[in-house]
Design a protein around this motif. Structure first.
Motif, PDB file in Angstrom:
ATOM      1  N   GLY A 214       0.847  -1.185   0.000  1.00 49.11           N
ATOM      2  CA  GLY A 214       0.000   0.000   0.000  1.00 49.11           C
ATOM      3  C   GLY A 214       0.884   1.235   0.000  1.00 49.11           C
ATOM      4  O   GLY A 214       1.817   1.350  -0.794  1.00 49.11           O
ATOM      5  N   ASN A 215       0.657   2.154   0.915  1.00 48.01           N
ATOM      6  CA  ASN A 215       1.474   3.364   1.014  1.00 48.01           C
ATOM      7  C   ASN A 215       2.567   3.257   2.069  1.00 48.01           C
ATOM      8  O   ASN A 215       3.281   4.218   2.322  1.00 48.01           O
ATOM      9  N   GLN A 216       2.680   2.082   2.677  1.00 51.47           N
ATOM     10  CA  GLN A 216       3.643   1.916   3.766  1.00 51.47           C
ATOM     11  C   GLN A 216       4.931   1.254   3.272  1.00 51.47           C
ATOM     12  O   GLN A 216       4.887   0.206   2.630  1.00 51.47           O
ATOM     13  N   ARG A 217       6.045   1.897   3.566  1.00 47.12           N
ATOM     14  CA  ARG A 217       7.343   1.302   3.229  1.00 47.12           C
ATOM     15  C   ARG A 217       7.756   0.362   4.352  1.00 47.12           C
ATOM     16  O   ARG A 217       7.712   0.719   5.536  1.00 47.12           O
ATOM     17  N   ARG A 218       8.176  -0.826   3.977  1.00 44.44           N
ATOM     18  CA  ARG A 218       8.611  -1.836   4.935  1.00 44.44           C
ATOM     19  C   ARG A 218      10.107  -2.058   4.744  1.00 44.44           C
ATOM     20  O   ARG A 218      10.546  -2.548   3.707  1.00 44.44           O
ATOM     21  N   GLY A 219      10.902  -1.692   5.735  1.00 46.50           N
ATOM     22  CA  GLY A 219      12.350  -1.784   5.618  1.00 46.50           C
ATOM     23  C   GLY A 219      12.893  -3.118   6.110  1.00 46.50           C
ATOM     24  O   GLY A 219      12.339  -3.733   7.030  1.00 46.50           O
ATOM     25  N   PHE A 220      13.981  -3.582   5.469  1.00 46.76           N
ATOM     26  CA  PHE A 220      14.613  -4.851   5.832  1.00 46.76           C
ATOM     27  C   PHE A 220      16.128  -4.726   5.686  1.00 46.76           C
ATOM     28  O   PHE A 220      16.615  -3.917   4.902  1.00 46.76           O
ATOM     29  N   LYS A 221      16.828  -5.538   6.446  1.00 48.48           N
ATOM     30  CA  LYS A 221      18.268  -5.668   6.257  1.00 48.48           C
ATOM     31  C   LYS A 221      18.544  -7.096   5.797  1.00 48.48           C
ATOM     32  O   LYS A 221      18.274  -8.053   6.524  1.00 48.48           O
ATOM     33  N   ILE A 222      19.036  -7.220   4.577  1.00 46.76           N
ATOM     34  CA  ILE A 222      19.268  -8.532   3.974  1.00 46.76           C
ATOM     35  C   ILE A 222      20.728  -8.923   4.150  1.00 46.76           C
ATOM     36  O   ILE A 222      21.628  -8.160   3.791  1.00 46.76           O
ATOM     37  N   ALA A 223      20.973 -10.095   4.709  1.00 47.17           N
ATOM     38  CA  ALA A 223      22.332 -10.602   4.866  1.00 47.17           C
ATOM     39  C   ALA A 223      22.698 -11.480   3.677  1.00 47.17           C
ATOM     40  O   ALA A 223      21.846 -12.177   3.111  1.00 47.17           O
ATOM     41  N   ASN A 224      23.954 -11.458   3.301  1.00 43.01           N
ATOM     42  CA  ASN A 224      24.443 -12.259   2.178  1.00 43.01           C
ATOM     43  C   ASN A 224      24.574 -13.716   2.611  1.00 43.01           C
ATOM     44  O   ASN A 224      25.280 -14.027   3.574  1.00 43.01           O
ATOM     45  N   THR A 225      23.893 -14.601   1.902  1.00 42.47           N
ATOM     46  CA  THR A 225      23.970 -16.029   2.229  1.00 42.47           C
ATOM     47  C   THR A 225      25.291 -16.653   1.803  1.00 42.47           C
ATOM     48  O   THR A 225      25.579 -17.785   2.192  1.00 42.47           O
ATOM     49  N   HIS A 226      26.084 -15.922   1.004  1.00 49.30           N
ATOM     50  CA  HIS A 226      27.448 -16.376   0.696  1.00 49.30           C
ATOM     51  C   HIS A 226      28.339 -15.889   1.833  1.00 49.30           C
ATOM     52  O   HIS A 226      28.862 -14.786   1.819  1.00 49.30           O
ATOM     53  N   THR A 227      28.510 -16.744   2.832  1.00 50.61           N
ATOM     54  CA  THR A 227      29.143 -16.339   4.088  1.00 50.61           C
ATOM     55  C   THR A 227      30.641 -16.100   3.970  1.00 50.61           C
ATOM     56  O   THR A 227      31.254 -15.564   4.906  1.00 50.61           O
ATOM     57  N   LEU A 228      31.263 -16.479   2.856  1.00 49.19           N
ATOM     58  CA  LEU A 228      32.700 -16.288   2.698  1.00 49.19           C
ATOM     59  C   LEU A 228      33.068 -14.921   2.121  1.00 49.19           C
ATOM     60  O   LEU A 228      34.249 -14.567   2.070  1.00 49.19           O
ATOM     61  N   VAL A 229      32.069 -14.166   1.672  1.00 49.49           N
ATOM     62  CA  VAL A 229      32.349 -12.854   1.078  1.00 49.49           C
ATOM     63  C   VAL A 229      33.090 -11.979   2.088  1.00 49.49           C
ATOM     64  O   VAL A 229      32.701 -11.870   3.247  1.00 49.49           O
ATOM     65  N   GLY A 230      34.193 -11.377   1.613  1.00 46.84           N
ATOM     66  CA  GLY A 230      35.006 -10.525   2.478  1.00 46.84           C
ATOM     67  C   GLY A 230      36.246 -11.206   3.004  1.00 46.84           C
ATOM     68  O   GLY A 230      37.138 -10.544   3.544  1.00 46.84           O
ATOM     69  N   SER A 231      36.345 -12.521   2.835  1.00 47.04           N
ATOM     70  CA  SER A 231      37.550 -13.255   3.241  1.00 47.04           C
ATOM     71  C   SER A 231      38.242 -13.822   2.009  1.00 47.04           C
ATOM     72  O   SER A 231      37.613 -14.026   0.962  1.00 47.04           O
ATOM     73  N   LEU A 232      39.531 -14.059   2.101  1.00 52.17           N
ATOM     74  CA  LEU A 232      40.315 -14.681   1.025  1.00 52.17           C
ATOM     75  C   LEU A 232      40.205 -13.936  -0.302  1.00 52.17           C
ATOM     76  O   LEU A 232      40.339 -14.534  -1.369  1.00 52.17           O
ATOM     77  N   GLY A 233      39.942 -12.642  -0.258  1.00 55.13           N
ATOM     78  CA  GLY A 233      39.783 -11.871  -1.484  1.00 55.13           C
ATOM     79  C   GLY A 233      38.475 -12.125  -2.196  1.00 55.13           C
ATOM     80  O   GLY A 233      38.297 -11.732  -3.354  1.00 55.13           O
TER      81      GLY A 233
END
Length: 322
Positions: A214-233
């Motif tokens: 409707g006219n209501q914005r629903r906010g969410f924080k989505i986490a990356n299911t690829h848990t290795l992102v950010g490690s090992l390049g």
């Protein structure tokens, strides 16, 4: 032990046997490949041409059709798309709790699909973009079917000869079961990570997004299911899992460019980007970490040896640029 206890114990034993059988079968069917994207050098592989379901790795193709459509049609990723009625029958991952009639920007739908493996977002993207494709090309057909047709056209264009996508989300149903191979998915991964927009989406560990009811914005924080992102390049790209596919992971890992001074005084930069695909790996994260470590070691040894080639057709995976 009474009859009821015996029946329960018998059921639990059967359930354990089935679980062990499934786990053993998945392990036996594991496929993987590691390819350096810029040279196309295939470094490691196992059963890389075996056709199998690839679960939500399918969403990489969905994302690239959306991004290519946006580029070619000069359409904004800020456009709002409606969640279609038939999305309510999908099941599977729906981290934002979207229902038919909700609205979401294409950009936020991409984040939810790629980071949260959101099936509703994938279907909504396919419906919105597929409808645009039908209008532009004068087609009278189901928009999601038209979109999946474009996914398969993309697969053919990048050389994925053993791939057939059946839907935009990767879920396996009685009537919709797509399949691919580790080698074909590496081709798709190379193509996808050439796109700066795709790189930006998949490198996020999490993202704050929203949808409208409707006219209501629903906010969410989505986490990356690829848990290795950010490690090992690792800078992306996508995880996936279904009962038929088993745990799957498509991964991009980068190292700094090699900088060389040439005899004529110019500087040569050699980029390094490892694409690793694991399909049906019981511990996909551990297998991926192992392949990245071994992959870089073997790639660097090959480079030190002067990059010898014995069988270019087998040793290299070339993805056309267009």
């Amino acid at each position: 032990m009474n009859l009821k206890q015996f029946s329960l114990l018998n059921f639990l034993c059967r359930l354990l046997a089935v679980t062990i059988f499934i786990s053993t079968s998945v392990a036996a069917q594991e496929s993987y490949i590691a390819v350096e994207a810029h040279s196309g050098k295939v470094i490691l592989e196992l059963s890389a041409d075996t056709k199998r379901p690839v679960a939500s790795l399918t969403k990489i193709a969905t994302a690239m059709v959306v991004l290519d459509w946006s580029d070619l049609s000069d359409s904004s990723m800020a456009e709002l798309a409606f969640v279609p009625p038939e999305a309510s029958y999908l099941g599977g991952s729906n981290p934002m709790g979207m229902v038919p009639g909700d609205r979401i920007s294409l950009r936020d739908a991409m984040y939810s699909m790629l980071l949260g493996s959101d099936n509703i977002a994938a279907y909504t993207l396919a419906n919105h973009v597929g409808r645009s494709i039908c209008v532009r090309n004068g087609l009278s057909r189901n928009p999601v079917d038209a979109f999946v047709g474009e996914m398969n056209n993309l697969a053919q264009a990048v050389g994925m000869t053993r791939t057939r996508f059946a839907n935009p989300h990767g879920m396996d149903t009685a009537r919709q079961r797509g399949s691919s191979t580790a080698r074909d998915m590496a081709r798709l991964g190379i193509y996808a990570m050439r796109h700066t927009g795709m790189q930006y989406y998949v490198k996020q560990k999490s993202r704050s997004i929203g949808s409208y009811r409707g006219n209501q914005r629903r906010g969410f924080k989505i986490a990356n299911t690829h848990t290795l992102v950010g490690s090992l390049g690792i800078n992306g790209i996508k995880s996936g899992s279904t009962v038929l596919a088993g745990p799957c992971l498509a991964t991009s890992a980068v190292k700094p460019n090699i900088v060389e001074k040439m005899p004529n005084g110019s500087t040569r930069l050699t980029p390094r980007n490892l694409i690793v695909i694991t399909l049906g790996s019981p511990n996909r994260e551990a297998r991926t970490q192992e392949l990245i470590k071994q992959g870089w070691e073997r790639y660097e040894a090959w480079s030190r040896q002067g990059r010898p080639v014995a069988d270019s057709a087998r040793e290299f995976l070339i993805v056309p640029k267009f």
